[in-house]
Design a protein around this motif. Structure first.
Motif, PDB file in Angstrom:
ATOM      1  N   VAL A 148       0.866  -1.180   0.000  1.00  0.00           N
ATOM      2  CA  VAL A 148       0.000   0.000   0.000  1.00  0.00           C
ATOM      3  C   VAL A 148       0.900   1.226   0.000  1.00  0.00           C
ATOM      4  N   ARG A 149       0.732   2.061  -0.999  1.00  0.00           N
ATOM      5  CA  ARG A 149       1.541   3.272  -1.125  1.00  0.00           C
ATOM      6  C   ARG A 149       0.688   4.472  -0.742  1.00  0.00           C
ATOM      7  N   GLY A 150       1.156   5.211   0.258  1.00  0.00           N
ATOM      8  CA  GLY A 150       0.375   6.351   0.712  1.00  0.00           C
ATOM      9  C   GLY A 150       1.195   7.289   1.566  1.00  0.00           C
ATOM     10  N   ALA A 151       0.559   8.364   1.970  1.00  0.00           N
ATOM     11  CA  ALA A 151       1.225   9.376   2.799  1.00  0.00           C
ATOM     12  C   ALA A 151       0.785   9.232   4.254  1.00  0.00           C
ATOM     13  N   TYR A 152       1.621   9.737   5.147  1.00  0.00           N
ATOM     14  CA  TYR A 152       1.302   9.819   6.571  1.00  0.00           C
ATOM     15  C   TYR A 152       0.994   8.434   7.167  1.00  0.00           C
ATOM     16  N   GLY A 153       1.959   7.536   7.073  1.00  0.00           N
ATOM     17  CA  GLY A 153       1.772   6.197   7.625  1.00  0.00           C
ATOM     18  C   GLY A 153       1.528   6.200   9.121  1.00  0.00           C
ATOM     19  N   ASP A 154       1.987   7.254   9.834  1.00  0.00           N
ATOM     20  CA  ASP A 154       1.809   7.324  11.282  1.00  0.00           C
ATOM     21  C   ASP A 154       0.448   7.878  11.679  1.00  0.00           C
ATOM     22  N   ALA A 155      -0.356   8.303  10.717  1.00  0.00           N
ATOM     23  CA  ALA A 155      -1.668   8.866  11.039  1.00  0.00           C
ATOM     24  C   ALA A 155      -2.527   7.809  11.720  1.00  0.00           C
ATOM     25  N   ALA A 156      -3.010   8.113  12.914  1.00  0.00           N
ATOM     26  CA  ALA A 156      -3.732   7.129  13.725  1.00  0.00           C
ATOM     27  C   ALA A 156      -5.171   7.575  13.978  1.00  0.00           C
ATOM     28  N   THR A 157      -6.100   6.646  13.762  1.00  0.00           N
ATOM     29  CA  THR A 157      -7.519   6.863  14.044  1.00  0.00           C
ATOM     30  C   THR A 157      -8.076   5.605  14.696  1.00  0.00           C
ATOM     31  N   SER A 158      -9.326   5.683  15.119  1.00  0.00           N
ATOM     32  CA  SER A 158     -10.018   4.517  15.665  1.00  0.00           C
ATOM     33  C   SER A 158     -11.163   4.172  14.723  1.00  0.00           C
ATOM     34  N   PRO A 159     -10.870   3.451  13.630  1.00  0.00           N
ATOM     35  CA  PRO A 159     -11.873   3.222  12.584  1.00  0.00           C
ATOM     36  C   PRO A 159     -13.059   2.415  13.099  1.00  0.00           C
ATOM     37  N   ILE A 160     -14.241   2.747  12.594  1.00  0.00           N
ATOM     38  CA  ILE A 160     -15.466   2.129  13.088  1.00  0.00           C
ATOM     39  C   ILE A 160     -16.092   1.233  12.028  1.00  0.00           C
ATOM     40  N   HIS A 161     -16.579   0.093  12.465  1.00  0.00           N
ATOM     41  CA  HIS A 161     -17.272  -0.871  11.596  1.00  0.00           C
ATOM     42  C   HIS A 161     -18.658  -0.313  11.281  1.00  0.00           C
ATOM     43  N   GLN A 162     -19.088  -0.439  10.025  1.00  0.00           N
ATOM     44  CA  GLN A 162     -20.388   0.108   9.645  1.00  0.00           C
ATOM     45  C   GLN A 162     -21.545  -0.541  10.395  1.00  0.00           C
ATOM     46  N   ARG A 163     -21.352  -1.791  10.851  1.00  0.00           N
ATOM     47  CA  ARG A 163     -22.430  -2.455  11.584  1.00  0.00           C
ATOM     48  C   ARG A 163     -22.699  -1.770  12.919  1.00  0.00           C
ATOM     49  N   ASP A 164     -21.636  -1.279  13.558  1.00  0.00           N
ATOM     50  CA  ASP A 164     -21.826  -0.570  14.819  1.00  0.00           C
ATOM     51  C   ASP A 164     -22.612   0.727  14.608  1.00  0.00           C
ATOM     52  N   ILE A 165     -22.269   1.451  13.551  1.00  0.00           N
ATOM     53  CA  ILE A 165     -23.011   2.686  13.258  1.00  0.00           C
ATOM     54  C   ILE A 165     -24.472   2.347  12.987  1.00  0.00           C
ATOM     55  N   ALA A 166     -24.700   1.323  12.192  1.00  0.00           N
ATOM     56  CA  ALA A 166     -26.064   0.943  11.823  1.00  0.00           C
ATOM     57  C   ALA A 166     -26.870   0.497  13.042  1.00  0.00           C
ATOM     58  N   GLU A 167     -26.243  -0.246  13.948  1.00  0.00           N
ATOM     59  CA  GLU A 167     -26.977  -0.688  15.140  1.00  0.00           C
ATOM     60  C   GLU A 167     -27.381   0.492  16.009  1.00  0.00           C
ATOM     61  N   VAL A 168     -26.477   1.466  16.158  1.00  0.00           N
ATOM     62  CA  VAL A 168     -26.834   2.668  16.915  1.00  0.00           C
ATOM     63  C   VAL A 168     -27.936   3.428  16.185  1.00  0.00           C
ATOM     64  N   ALA A 169     -27.832   3.512  14.860  1.00  0.00           N
ATOM     65  CA  ALA A 169     -28.854   4.208  14.076  1.00  0.00           C
ATOM     66  C   ALA A 169     -30.224   3.570  14.270  1.00  0.00           C
ATOM     67  N   VAL A 170     -30.287   2.239  14.257  1.00  0.00           N
ATOM     68  CA  VAL A 170     -31.563   1.546  14.440  1.00  0.00           C
ATOM     69  C   VAL A 170     -32.140   1.839  15.824  1.00  0.00           C
ATOM     70  N   ARG A 171     -31.291   1.860  16.857  1.00  0.00           N
ATOM     71  CA  ARG A 171     -31.776   2.207  18.205  1.00  0.00           C
ATOM     72  C   ARG A 171     -32.440   3.579  18.196  1.00  0.00           C
ATOM     73  N   ALA A 172     -31.799   4.538  17.521  1.00  0.00           N
ATOM     74  CA  ALA A 172     -32.326   5.900  17.511  1.00  0.00           C
ATOM     75  C   ALA A 172     -33.550   6.043  16.610  1.00  0.00           C
ATOM     76  N   LEU A 173     -33.551   5.330  15.483  1.00  0.00           N
ATOM     77  CA  LEU A 173     -34.686   5.399  14.560  1.00  0.00           C
ATOM     78  C   LEU A 173     -35.957   4.852  15.200  1.00  0.00           C
ATOM     79  N   THR A 174     -35.833   3.836  16.038  1.00  0.00           N
ATOM     80  CA  THR A 174     -36.990   3.185  16.654  1.00  0.00           C
ATOM     81  C   THR A 174     -37.217   3.657  18.089  1.00  0.00           C
ATOM     82  N   ASP A 175     -36.690   4.825  18.406  1.00  0.00           N
ATOM     83  CA  ASP A 175     -36.664   5.355  19.777  1.00  0.00           C
ATOM     84  C   ASP A 175     -37.992   6.020  20.141  1.00  0.00           C
ATOM     85  N   VAL A 176     -39.024   5.215  20.381  1.00  0.00           N
ATOM     86  CA  VAL A 176     -40.346   5.778  20.690  1.00  0.00           C
ATOM     87  C   VAL A 176     -40.382   6.437  22.064  1.00  0.00           C
ATOM     88  N   HIS A 177     -39.440   6.124  22.941  1.00  0.00           N
ATOM     89  CA  HIS A 177     -39.411   6.702  24.279  1.00  0.00           C
ATOM     90  C   HIS A 177     -38.461   7.898  24.395  1.00  0.00           C
TER      91      HIS A 177
END
Length: 283
Positions: A148-177
């Motif tokens: 993999v050829r790229g810049a800023y190899g030391d750049a650090a993040t905490s990448p998130i799985h799309q399933r986690d975002i979707a599960e939180v989204a579903v909780r909020a979408l169905t949040d009748v309370h």
């Protein structure tokens, strides 16, 4: 109703809604889009709400993807409210809360957030770290050379799985309370990883030794433009990476607190998507 239903988060949200026994309406520009069985599909351009003539009545909640709606968020939400919507969940970016990269990109998300707040709907904002799925951009290089050829190899993040975002989204979408009403959540993955770490974990998933080759940012930018990409794309990528090389992106336990389980790791994402890094592209 899911706006941006063919994106990684939107598609997963549709699947989880149906799995939970909810009715799901998917809005997409693509009339040939393949979505889970049972999905009601509305074909049209979300950035032109007047094209969504088939939007049904009785919509209760909307998941909004800023990249799908462009500058039409306020108009689209007004249309959804007229069809019965009471809640809106908006995907946003961690950079709204923790600045990194060029300000104009965070400002685009801020504009959508403001439209959401002014919509009159019960709202929830999901400010996400970089998606683990962004690593799919490396797939052609990994399949071809293992480098993999790229810049800023030391750049650090905490990448998130799309399933986690979707599960939180579903909780909020169905949040009748209204548990999630008026909340802005900073969502990240569980681990801070630099680019070399991510490449190594993909290599572990596919059983192949991979490496990261550091290039100058100007080289990366020129290569991206030579591929025909718009100037905003390298600006968005390189601006954030430059800042994350100096100071890692945020890491939170919000996903675990909301879902009652640990956030999914990048290694899990890599294992689930290993075929993308090993299989040839089919025409």
């Amino acid at each position: 109703m899911v706006i941006g239903a063919t994106g990684s988060v939107g598609r997963e949200t549709v699947r989880l809604l149906l799995q939970a026994g909810e009715k799901a309406v998917a809005v997409t520009r693509d009339p040939a889009a393949v979505l889970p069985d049972g999905t009601q599909v509305v074909t049209g351009d979300p950035s032109r709400p007047d094209s969504l003539t088939a939007m049904p009545d009785g919509v209760e909640a909307v998941l909004l993807s800023p990249r799908a709606v462009g500058g039409a968020a306020a108009e689209l939400l007004a249309l959804a409210a007229a069809r019965g919507a009471r809640r809106v969940v908006a995907l946003s970016a961690a950079t709204v809360e923790r600045p990194a990269g060029h300000r104009r990109f965070a400002d685009e998300f801020r504009a959508v957030e403001e439209a959401v707040r002014r919509s009159g709907l019960q709202w929830t904002l999901l400010r996400c770290a970089d998606f683990a799925a962004n690593a799919l951009a490396w797939a052609p290089q990994i399949r071809a050379t293992g480098v993999v050829r790229g810049a800023y190899g030391d750049a650090a993040t905490s990448p998130i799985h799309q399933r986690d975002i979707a599960e939180v989204a579903v909780r909020a979408l169905t949040d009748v309370h209204a548990v999630h009403k008026g909340r802005a959540y900073l969502l990240t993955g569980p681990q801070s990883l630099d680019q070399r770490d991510k490449v190594r974990l993909i290599g572990d998933a596919i059983g192949r030794e991979l490496s990261f080759q550091e290039l100058a940012p100007t080289q990366v930018r020129q290569a991206m433009l030579a591929q025909g990409l718009a100037e905003d794309i390298p600006d968005r990528l390189l601006g954030s990476l430059a800042d994350f090389a100096n100071k890692p992106g945020p890491a939170t336990d919000t996903v675990e607190r909301l879902l009652g389980r640990p956030a999914l790791t990048f290694a899990t994402w890599a294992a689930e998507n290993s075929a993308a890094f090993t299989s040839p592209v089919r025409s």
